[in-house]
Every structure is written in C-alpha cells, then in structure tokens.
Write an enzyme that holds these catalytic residues in place. Structure first.
Site, PDB file in Angstrom:
ATOM      1  N   GLU A   1       0.827  -1.214   0.000  1.00 23.32           N
ATOM      2  CA  GLU A   1       0.000   0.000   0.000  1.00 23.32           C
ATOM      3  C   GLU A   1       0.861   1.264   0.000  1.00 23.32           C
ATOM      4  OE1 GLU A   1      -3.471  -1.926   2.860  1.00 23.32           O
ATOM      5  OE2 GLU A   1      -1.870  -0.712   3.721  1.00 23.32           O
ATOM      6  N   PRO A   2       1.599   1.526  -1.062  1.00 20.42           N
ATOM      7  CA  PRO A   2       2.420   2.734  -1.058  1.00 20.42           C
ATOM      8  C   PRO A   2       1.571   3.993  -1.232  1.00 20.42           C
ATOM      9  CG  PRO A   2       2.589   1.607  -3.176  1.00 20.42           C
ATOM     10  CD  PRO A   2       1.722   0.748  -2.306  1.00 20.42           C
TER      11      PRO A   2
ATOM     12  N   ARG B   1       3.019   7.684   0.079  1.00 21.35           N
ATOM     13  CA  ARG B   1       4.055   8.709  -0.099  1.00 21.35           C
ATOM     14  C   ARG B   1       4.973   8.407  -1.297  1.00 21.35           C
ATOM     15  NH1 ARG B   1       5.738  11.571   4.283  1.00 21.35           N
ATOM     16  NH2 ARG B   1       5.080   9.872   5.636  1.00 21.35           N
TER      17      ARG B   1
ATOM     18  N   ARG C   1       2.849  19.536   7.363  1.00 22.49           N
ATOM     19  CA  ARG C   1       3.904  18.612   7.816  1.00 22.49           C
ATOM     20  C   ARG C   1       5.036  19.275   8.602  1.00 22.49           C
ATOM     21  NH1 ARG C   1       6.637  15.579   5.157  1.00 22.49           N
ATOM     22  NH2 ARG C   1       6.383  13.691   6.394  1.00 22.49           N
TER      23      ARG C   1
ATOM     24  N   TYR D   1       5.239  17.602  12.110  1.00 19.84           N
ATOM     25  CA  TYR D   1       6.328  16.626  12.302  1.00 19.84           C
ATOM     26  C   TYR D   1       7.708  17.256  12.260  1.00 19.84           C
ATOM     27  CZ  TYR D   1       2.588  13.762  10.148  1.00 19.84           C
ATOM     28  OH  TYR D   1       1.412  13.175   9.809  1.00 19.84           O
TER      29      TYR D   1
ATOM     30  N   CYS E   1      -1.796  33.117  11.373  1.00 19.03           N
ATOM     31  CA  CYS E   1      -1.544  33.799  12.635  1.00 19.03           C
ATOM     32  C   CYS E   1      -1.085  32.768  13.663  1.00 19.03           C
ATOM     33  CB  CYS E   1      -2.822  34.487  13.076  1.00 19.03           C
ATOM     34  SG  CYS E   1      -2.528  35.584  14.433  1.00 19.03           S
ATOM     35  N   GLU E   2       0.138  32.308  13.491  1.00 25.38           N
ATOM     36  CA  GLU E   2       0.657  31.194  14.291  1.00 25.38           C
ATOM     37  C   GLU E   2       2.183  31.187  14.132  1.00 25.38           C
ATOM     38  OE1 GLU E   2      -1.876  29.016  15.452  1.00 25.38           O
ATOM     39  OE2 GLU E   2      -0.528  27.621  16.410  1.00 25.38           O
TER      40      GLU E   2
ATOM     41  N   TYR F   1       0.445  13.929   1.459  1.00 22.91           N
ATOM     42  CA  TYR F   1       0.013  14.514   2.739  1.00 22.91           C
ATOM     43  C   TYR F   1       0.152  16.041   2.753  1.00 22.91           C
ATOM     44  CZ  TYR F   1       0.469   9.581   3.766  1.00 22.91           C
ATOM     45  OH  TYR F   1       0.365   8.207   3.708  1.00 22.91           O
TER      46      TYR F   1
HETATM   47  C1  LIG Z   1      -2.486   1.071   6.747  1.00 24.47           C
HETATM   48  C2  LIG Z   1      -1.663   2.006   5.951  1.00 24.47           C
HETATM   49  N1  LIG Z   1      -1.341   1.676   4.701  1.00 24.47           N
HETATM   50  C3  LIG Z   1      -0.606   2.498   3.925  1.00 24.47           C
HETATM   51  C4  LIG Z   1      -0.159   3.709   4.400  1.00 24.47           C
HETATM   52  C5  LIG Z   1       0.646   4.553   3.470  1.00 24.47           C
HETATM   53  O1  LIG Z   1       1.867   4.863   3.983  1.00 24.47           O
HETATM   54  P1  LIG Z   1       2.945   5.643   3.128  1.00 24.47           P
HETATM   55  O2  LIG Z   1       2.305   6.870   2.612  1.00 24.47           O
HETATM   56  O3  LIG Z   1       4.011   5.909   4.078  1.00 24.47           O
HETATM   57  O4  LIG Z   1       3.367   4.724   2.010  1.00 24.47           O
HETATM   58  C6  LIG Z   1      -0.458   4.097   5.706  1.00 24.47           C
HETATM   59  C7  LIG Z   1       0.084   5.337   6.282  1.00 24.47           C
HETATM   60  O5  LIG Z   1       1.077   5.293   7.003  1.00 24.47           O
HETATM   61  C8  LIG Z   1      -1.239   3.224   6.499  1.00 24.47           C
HETATM   62  O6  LIG Z   1      -1.573   3.572   7.747  1.00 24.47           O
HETATM   63  N1  LIG Z   2       0.467  12.061   7.320  1.00 29.87           N
HETATM   64  C1  LIG Z   2       1.765  11.540   7.618  1.00 29.87           C
HETATM   65  C2  LIG Z   2       1.893  10.085   7.440  1.00 29.87           C
HETATM   66  C3  LIG Z   2       0.792   9.285   8.014  1.00 29.87           C
HETATM   67  C4  LIG Z   2       0.631   8.120   7.165  1.00 29.87           C
HETATM   68  C5  LIG Z   2      -0.681   7.435   7.338  1.00 29.87           C
HETATM   69  N2  LIG Z   2      -0.704   6.422   8.355  1.00 29.87           N
HETATM   70  C6  LIG Z   2       2.863  12.300   6.922  1.00 29.87           C
HETATM   71  O1  LIG Z   2       2.625  13.306   6.366  1.00 29.87           O
HETATM   72  O2  LIG Z   2       3.995  11.943   6.959  1.00 29.87           O
END
Ligand SMILES: Cc1ncc(COP(=O)(O)O)c(C=O)c1O
Ligand SMILES: N[C@@H](CCCC[NH3+])C(=O)O
EC number: 4.1.1.20
Length: 439
Positions: free
Chosen positions: A290-291, A293, A330, A334, A361-362, A390
């Site tokens: 499940e890619p 990012r 992000r 993070y 405003c932060e 994201y």
């Molecule tokens: C269950 C699951 N699958 C896939 C992903 C996708 O992760 P990434 O975007 O790091 O590939 C996430 C997010 O971390 C997730 O929680």
């Molecule tokens: N939203 C996060 C990652 C969470 C992935 C989903 N579980 C980010 O920007 O890095």
C-alpha cells in the site's frame, strides 16, 4: 539543487515540470498552487507493478489514497491498473465518484462507523481490513442481516519499532491500530472470523509506519506474520491466500534522506516472504502493498508567491509566502524538512539563508527554517519540492484561508484537476443565526 522526475531548468532559467514552465503555471492558475508531475506518478506505479511481475509473484499494489485523494488522482491510479486503499467514507466516496472498480478497493480504518461499513458493503468493495473486535462483530452482524459475504483481512500489530518519527509509527505493540499479534488478540479474532459464514478471511495485514528507509522492519514483520500463520495452519487449519505488508517506503525530501528505490523495498520483501514460506512449509501467498508517499510524494511541487520580509539583524531573515501550514501541515506537525528554489530565477547563485514563513496567525507556521536562496523580492515564485503526499490531503482552512488548486502537468500541457476554493466555498456550510442575514 535536487530535481525530481521530469523537472528541469529551461533556457530562460525557469523551473519546468512535465514540459511546462512553472512561472507560466503560477500566472495562469495563481498561487499557491500544487503541481503534479504525472509522468513521475506513472513511473512509480509501473515500477511497483513490474517488480512483482518480474519476480513472478501474484500481487496487488494498492495506492494509499490518504496521501492524495482526488477524482483525477484516482482516475490515474485506475489508468495504471493499481488497486486502491481507502480509509474513510470520504475517501471511499471519492473512489466511487471516480468510478474506480470496487473489487480493487481495500477499506481501512481503526474506527469505521456502521454507515461506513454499510457503504462498503453496498459498493461491494474488494476487501475490508478489519482492525478491532468492535468492527469484527459489527461487520459480522451487518453481513448476517444482509446475507452478504465479504472478503476481509485482519490487521495485526506485529510489535515492531520502525525507525521513523514517533507520530507516524504504527507497528509497535502500544498502537491504536490492529489486533495484537503477541498477546493472543489476533488469534481470537481469526478464530471468530473463520467460523463466521459471511466473512471470507483472505489473510493478514500489517503496516509498520511511514517514511521508512530500511527494509529490516518490513522483513521482520513478514517473518513474524508468517510464523504465526504457520502456527495457525496447524492449530486452526487456516491457510492465508494474502499477506499485506502495508506501505511506508521512504522518499527523499532533503539531503538528510537516503531512501532505497521503491523497487528494492519490494524485492527484499518478496525474497524474505519466499525464504520464510519455504522454511515454514507454507504456500506462497499473494503479496499486497500500500504505497502512498512513495507514489506521489516527490511528484508534487507547491508554487508560492513571495510577499513580505522581516529581517531580524544577527538572527534571521523571514520571507513570507502566500500559503503555509494550511496547504502543508507537515513542518508544523512533524518538523518535516523541505527544499525549495526560486522558480523564476532557478539558475541564480544563492547568496543568503532565509526562513520561509507562512501567512497564518501562528508562530509555528514556518515551512522551511534555513533555506539558501538568491536575494528574493516580492512576487518571486518559490517552488517547494516533494509536497505531493500529505500536502493537499492534510490541507485545512485555518484563518479561513481557501485551499489552493491542483494542476496535473504532462507532456508539455497542464490540466486543472482541483479548483481553487473561493471565499464563497468557505461559507457553503455556514448557516445564519440571526434573521434577515445575507448569508
Ligand atoms: C495502513 C496504511 N497503509 C498504507 C499507508 C501509506 O503509507 P505511506 O504513505 O508511508 O506509504 C499508511 C500510512 O502510514 C497506512 O496507515
Ligand atoms: N500524514 C503523515 C503520514 C501518516 C501516514 C498514514 N498512516 C505524513 O505526512 O507523513
């Protein structure tokens, strides 16, 4: 300067993506603007699929749409023949509206509501990834009432600490996600599910975290899951046809990041699954991933216009842009790092280090703390790289700031795929409290 995908600097010193001048894009669509390099997304999708094919392994590559979910993106995923991971009714609805084939949708979530489960059943999604006992019993009850069978995976937490930011770790024992593999919860869930005539249990799912640079965690997770499956093969006579190892493959945001190629993560996973299944005497299951990012992260660039500046002598110079934590949460969430250049002066030497501030405003609304740039002026175009995952999907309307539009660029043309939000759009759900209001 690190350029991604089809990005290059053209003869007039402008950043070009997908064969389109980004300065022209900024003029045409305004700023802030999310720009996606479609060829790079296609390249990633094909590389994932091809790796499984060339290693002769049955697989599903499900794009994790939480990274960037829009109708156009889902249509692109369908064009490339991937599957789709959705994690809420809203993401499922987007997939439905994009006419994505339901049998290739995998439905995730740690607190799916009854109406979300009903929506998934109505739409006959390919698989529901069951996360916890509440969901397991509720789903069984709904299927029973409807006399409808559904394919499920059980999400388990393998008890692994992947090396990444604490907030995006998911595979450790102390996690809100999944059935615990060590303490017997996963076994109880499986025992219940395989006895239910409406639940067709395909196998197990795990996801150890996000932005991970090593394969050790994935391999360890695969080993732990397969060892349990071997145990359950004996004790419960259960044979898994699917092993879903989730997403989480890291990408390069800055020089500090050294990811593997997306393909190498897959190759090492497959090797490990092969070794372990042979050792344990199990049949090789289909491997699903499940890619998110790694499919879209470096394919996205955000264009901003430079506005005000503030110089704090001997401390730093702030350069403010017309977006910020509303279009890219992000850095605030993070402490994520990004690289950027002036898209209209991309060949010029950098002469100073500045801090890029957003317009909210932060005080924490900072996009980049230390960015080398040529001396910038108002209306210069700042291009921040790697905002494809994201970014849009976590965008928000803090300070009533409208969300930017999204354009896809490919082969020298641009196409608007999400319109810019207007002030009117921001008020579309507001109702008046007093009579005779103009709202
Ligand atoms: C269950 C699951 N699958 C896939 C992903 C996708 O992760 P990434 O975007 O790091 O590939 C996430 C997010 O971390 C997730 O929680
Ligand atoms: N939203 C996060 C990652 C969470 C992935 C989903 N579980 C980010 O920007 O890095």
């Amino acid at each position: 300067m690190h350029l991604y995908g089809t990005a290059n600097i053209n003869e007039i010193g402008h950043l070009e993506i997908g064969g389109v001048d980004t300065v022209t894009l900024a003029k045409k669509y305004g700023t802030p603007l999310y720009v996606y390099d479609v060829a790079l997304i296609r390249k990633r999708a094909r590389a994932f699929k091809k790796t499984f094919e060339s290693m002769g392994v049955k697989a599903q590559v499900a794009y994790a749409s939480k990274a960037f979910s829009t109708i156009a993106m889902i249509q692109l995923v369908e064009e490339e023949g991937l599957s789709l991971d959705v994690v809420s009714g809203g993401e499922l609805f987007t997939a439905i509206k994009a006419e994505f084939p339901s049998e290739r949708i995998h439905f995730h979530g740690n607190n799916k509501s009854e109406s979300e489960l009903l929506m998934a059943l109505d739409y006959h999604v390919g698989c529901i990834v069951v996360d916890n006992f509440h969901e397991l019993y509720l789903l069984a009850q709904l299927c029973e009432q409807r006399k409808q069978e559904v394919k499920v995976l059980l999400r388990v937490t393998p008890g692994i600490e992947a090396h990444t930011h604490d907030y995006i770790l998911t595979g450790q024992e102390d996690s809100k996600f999944g059935f615990d593999l060590q303490n017997g919860q996963a076994e109880d869930a499986l025992t219940y599910a395989i006895q239910n005539q409406y639940l067709d249990v395909l196998g197990l799912h795990c996801h150890i975290g996000s932005q991970i640079f090593e394969t050790t965690g994935f391999k360890l997770a695969a080993k732990k899951l397969l060892e349990k499956l071997a145990e359950w093969n004996e004790s419960l006579l259960f044979e898994a046809s699917v092993l879903n190892l989730g997403g989480g493959f890291g990408i390069r945001y800055t020089d500090e990041d050294a990811p593997l190629s997306p393909e190498s993560y897959v190759v090492e996973m497959i090797d490990e699954v092969r070794i372990e299944t042979e050792r344990l005497g199990l049949a090789l299951p289909e491997i699903w991933i499940e890619p998110g990012r790694s499919m879209v992260g470096d394919a996205g660039t955000t264009l901003y216009s430079v506005g005000s500046q503030k110089d704090v002598p001997n401390i730093r110079k702030y350069l403010a842009v017309d977006g910020g934590m509303t279009d890219n949460l992000r850095p605030a969430l993070y402490d994520a790092k990004y690289e950027a250049i002036l898209a209209n002066r991309a060949n010029e030497k950098t002469t100073e280090t500045v801090a890029i501030a957003g317009k909210c405003c932060e005080s924490g609304d900072m996009l980049i703390w230390d960015l080398p740039l040529p001396e910038a002026a108002p209306n210069d175009i700042l291009a921040v790289f790697c905002t494809g995952a994201y970014g849009y999907s976590m965008s928000n309307n803090y300070n009533r700031i409208p969300r930017p539009p999204v354009v896809f660029v490919e082969n020298g043309t641009s196409q608007l795929v999400v319109k810019r939000e207007s002030y009117e759009d921001l008020l579309r759900l507001d109702l008046s409290y007093v009579e005779k209001s103009q709202v």
